[in-house]
Enzyme design. Structure first.
Site, PDB file in Angstrom:
ATOM      1  CE  LYS A  11     -60.676  -6.672 -37.966  1.00  0.00           C
ATOM      2  NZ  LYS A  11     -59.470  -6.323 -38.731  1.00  0.00           N
ATOM      3  NE  ARG A  86     -57.812  -4.617 -32.634  1.00  0.00           N
ATOM      4  CZ  ARG A  86     -58.526  -4.084 -33.637  1.00  0.00           C
ATOM      5  NH1 ARG A  86     -59.820  -4.180 -33.680  1.00  0.00           N
ATOM      6  NH2 ARG A  86     -57.889  -3.471 -34.577  1.00  0.00           N
ATOM      7  NE  ARG A 124     -58.457   1.172 -44.166  1.00  0.00           N
ATOM      8  CZ  ARG A 124     -58.494   0.350 -43.113  1.00  0.00           C
ATOM      9  NH1 ARG A 124     -59.535  -0.442 -42.933  1.00  0.00           N
ATOM     10  NH2 ARG A 124     -57.507   0.304 -42.249  1.00  0.00           N
ATOM     11  NE  ARG A 157     -58.515   3.305 -40.113  1.00  0.00           N
ATOM     12  CZ  ARG A 157     -58.903   2.087 -39.769  1.00  0.00           C
ATOM     13  NH1 ARG A 157     -60.045   1.598 -40.239  1.00  0.00           N
ATOM     14  NH2 ARG A 157     -58.185   1.338 -38.962  1.00  0.00           N
ATOM     15  NE  ARG A 168     -54.023  -0.509 -37.886  1.00  0.00           N
ATOM     16  CZ  ARG A 168     -54.560  -0.280 -39.089  1.00  0.00           C
ATOM     17  NH1 ARG A 168     -53.975   0.540 -39.936  1.00  0.00           N
ATOM     18  NH2 ARG A 168     -55.676  -0.867 -39.429  1.00  0.00           N
TER      19      ARG A 168
HETATM   20  P1  AP5 Z   1     -61.505  -3.422 -44.293  1.00  0.00           P
HETATM   21  O1  AP5 Z   1     -62.789  -4.133 -44.468  1.00  0.00           O
HETATM   22  O2  AP5 Z   1     -61.518  -2.004 -43.886  1.00  0.00           O
HETATM   23  O3  AP5 Z   1     -60.536  -4.285 -43.335  1.00  0.00           O
HETATM   24  P2  AP5 Z   1     -60.556  -4.472 -41.770  1.00  0.00           P
HETATM   25  O4  AP5 Z   1     -60.188  -5.888 -41.497  1.00  0.00           O
HETATM   26  O5  AP5 Z   1     -61.824  -3.958 -41.172  1.00  0.00           O
HETATM   27  O6  AP5 Z   1     -59.313  -3.554 -41.411  1.00  0.00           O
HETATM   28  P3  AP5 Z   1     -59.087  -2.430 -40.345  1.00  0.00           P
HETATM   29  O7  AP5 Z   1     -57.723  -1.842 -40.687  1.00  0.00           O
HETATM   30  O8  AP5 Z   1     -60.211  -1.475 -40.231  1.00  0.00           O
HETATM   31  O9  AP5 Z   1     -58.975  -3.264 -39.042  1.00  0.00           O
HETATM   32  P4  AP5 Z   1     -58.295  -2.882 -37.793  1.00  0.00           P
HETATM   33  O10 AP5 Z   1     -58.698  -4.020 -36.981  1.00  0.00           O
HETATM   34  O11 AP5 Z   1     -56.848  -2.630 -37.803  1.00  0.00           O
HETATM   35  O12 AP5 Z   1     -58.907  -1.417 -37.487  1.00  0.00           O
HETATM   36  P5  AP5 Z   1     -59.978  -0.924 -36.460  1.00  0.00           P
HETATM   37  O13 AP5 Z   1     -60.655   0.228 -37.046  1.00  0.00           O
HETATM   38  O14 AP5 Z   1     -60.774  -2.053 -35.927  1.00  0.00           O
HETATM   39  O15 AP5 Z   1     -60.677  -3.601 -45.660  1.00  0.00           O
HETATM   40  C1  AP5 Z   1     -59.383  -3.012 -45.816  1.00  0.00           C
HETATM   41  C2  AP5 Z   1     -59.228  -2.525 -47.273  1.00  0.00           C
HETATM   42  O16 AP5 Z   1     -59.238  -3.645 -48.149  1.00  0.00           O
HETATM   43  C3  AP5 Z   1     -60.359  -1.593 -47.746  1.00  0.00           C
HETATM   44  O17 AP5 Z   1     -59.809  -0.646 -48.606  1.00  0.00           O
HETATM   45  C4  AP5 Z   1     -61.326  -2.546 -48.501  1.00  0.00           C
HETATM   46  O18 AP5 Z   1     -62.052  -1.848 -49.517  1.00  0.00           O
HETATM   47  C5  AP5 Z   1     -60.337  -3.572 -49.079  1.00  0.00           C
HETATM   48  N1  AP5 Z   1     -60.910  -4.917 -49.147  1.00  0.00           N
HETATM   49  C6  AP5 Z   1     -61.715  -5.526 -48.240  1.00  0.00           C
HETATM   50  N2  AP5 Z   1     -62.005  -6.785 -48.630  1.00  0.00           N
HETATM   51  C7  AP5 Z   1     -61.327  -6.987 -49.809  1.00  0.00           C
HETATM   52  C8  AP5 Z   1     -61.230  -8.101 -50.719  1.00  0.00           C
HETATM   53  N3  AP5 Z   1     -61.854  -9.277 -50.472  1.00  0.00           N
HETATM   54  N4  AP5 Z   1     -60.450  -7.961 -51.817  1.00  0.00           N
HETATM   55  C9  AP5 Z   1     -59.799  -6.786 -52.074  1.00  0.00           C
HETATM   56  N5  AP5 Z   1     -59.871  -5.689 -51.280  1.00  0.00           N
HETATM   57  C10 AP5 Z   1     -60.627  -5.799 -50.136  1.00  0.00           C
HETATM   58  O19 AP5 Z   1     -59.038  -0.453 -35.239  1.00  0.00           O
HETATM   59  C11 AP5 Z   1     -58.212   0.693 -35.345  1.00  0.00           C
HETATM   60  C12 AP5 Z   1     -57.503   0.924 -34.020  1.00  0.00           C
HETATM   61  O20 AP5 Z   1     -58.476   1.148 -32.977  1.00  0.00           O
HETATM   62  C13 AP5 Z   1     -56.647  -0.228 -33.503  1.00  0.00           C
HETATM   63  O21 AP5 Z   1     -55.348  -0.200 -34.055  1.00  0.00           O
HETATM   64  C14 AP5 Z   1     -56.646   0.049 -31.996  1.00  0.00           C
HETATM   65  O22 AP5 Z   1     -55.759   1.099 -31.677  1.00  0.00           O
HETATM   66  C15 AP5 Z   1     -58.065   0.539 -31.756  1.00  0.00           C
HETATM   67  N6  AP5 Z   1     -58.998  -0.538 -31.422  1.00  0.00           N
HETATM   68  C16 AP5 Z   1     -60.092  -0.935 -32.167  1.00  0.00           C
HETATM   69  N7  AP5 Z   1     -60.709  -1.945 -31.568  1.00  0.00           N
HETATM   70  C17 AP5 Z   1     -60.030  -2.207 -30.442  1.00  0.00           C
HETATM   71  C18 AP5 Z   1     -60.181  -3.171 -29.427  1.00  0.00           C
HETATM   72  N8  AP5 Z   1     -61.169  -4.077 -29.433  1.00  0.00           N
HETATM   73  N9  AP5 Z   1     -59.271  -3.182 -28.412  1.00  0.00           N
HETATM   74  C19 AP5 Z   1     -58.275  -2.272 -28.347  1.00  0.00           C
HETATM   75  N10 AP5 Z   1     -58.063  -1.332 -29.281  1.00  0.00           N
HETATM   76  C20 AP5 Z   1     -58.935  -1.309 -30.336  1.00  0.00           C
END
Ligand code: AP5
Length: 213
Positions: A11, A86, A124, A157, A168
């Site tokens: 994402k 979310r 990552r 991270r 998660r």
């Molecule tokens: P990346 O693009 O970073 O993936 P992502 O889907 O953004 O994954 P995240 O782990 O960041 O999502 P998340 O939703 O768990 O975390 P967030 O920070 O929002 O890609 C991942 C890896 O794959 C990278 O190394 C990239 O280079 C690689 N990659 C990407 N595309 C690829 C491809 N096509 N092929 C190969 N490799 C690829 O949330 C973290 C925490 O914050 C949550 O757990 C929660 O505690 C809190 N939080 C955040 N938002 C909310 C909310 N709205 N409500 C409540 N709590 C929240």
């Protein structure tokens, strides 16, 4: 536009590309929360232990954070949301912010098999200064372990550790996956096969924003 998908689905990677392409801000709830933690605010203090365990942060806090961010001037022409909403409650909060107009949203639901999610999250690497994201094999920095943007040392991270990733993924299945049905009934929902090279996924997205790849 909204990106919905499991942790590691790509994402953040795709939302950043699309926002740059369209010339609008990318609003990442995860990045905003990590900034609040780094600056030691009361919200950061509340969010840190929850994020460290892989649990979601309470809906009311996220809704307030996104409401404040999207009211800023640079969002007037639109924005790309990454990681918010979310939960169904957050989606309702977002609808309230836009006077109930949900049908105008394009929602990208990015699908990736679990095995590939685990590979991506374990490999990552992340820049604690500018939040740029890399992967040790599929998206490496130019110089091993160093951010291309600001030369900061890359780290893993805290929530990419194996036991936290499991939590998660559970939170996603229980609380976020129901959003797909919610938006399928109300918005322009586009299913994206995220299990392809990044550039192929992005070419697909561009078709759905009205410009040929
Ligand atoms: P990346 O693009 O970073 O993936 P992502 O889907 O953004 O994954 P995240 O782990 O960041 O999502 P998340 O939703 O768990 O975390 P967030 O920070 O929002 O890609 C991942 C890896 O794959 C990278 O190394 C990239 O280079 C690689 N990659 C990407 N595309 C690829 C491809 N096509 N092929 C190969 N490799 C690829 O949330 C973290 C925490 O914050 C949550 O757990 C929660 O505690 C809190 N939080 C955040 N938002 C909310 C909310 N709205 N409500 C409540 N709590 C929240």
């Amino acid at each position: 536009m909204i990106f919905v998908g499991s942790p590691g689905a790509g994402k953040g990677t795709q939302a950043a590309k699309l926002a740059e392409y369209l010339g609008v801000p990318r609003i990442s709830s995860g990045d905003m929360l990590r900034e609040t933690i780094a600056s030691g605010t009361p919200l950061g203090k509340q969010a840190e232990p929850l994020m460290g365990r892989g649990n979601l942060v309470p809906d009311n806090l996220l809704i307030a954070l996104v409401r404040e961010r999207t009211a800023q001037e640079d969002c007037a022409q639109g924005f790309v949301l990454d990681g918010f909403p979310r939960t169904v409650r957050q989606a309702e909060g977002l609808a309230e912010m836009s006077d109930g107009e949900v049908s105008d949203w394009t929602v990208f639901s990015v699908q990736v098999p679990r095995e590939e999610l685990l590979r991506r999250l374990s490999g990552r690497r992340w820049c604690p200064r500018c939040q740029a994201t890399y992967h040790v094999s599929s998206n490496p920095p130019k110089q091993d372990g160093v951010c291309d943007v600001d030369e900061t040392t890359l780290v893993q991270r805290n929530d990419d550790k194996e036991e936290v990733v499991a939590r998660r993924l559970e939170e996603y299945e229980q609380r976020t996956a129901p959003l797909i049905g919610y938006y399928r009934e109300r918005a322009d929902m586009v299913e994206i096969d995220g299990n392809r090279p990044m550039e192929m996924v992005f070419a697909d997205l561009k078709k759905h924003v009205g410009v040929a790849a």
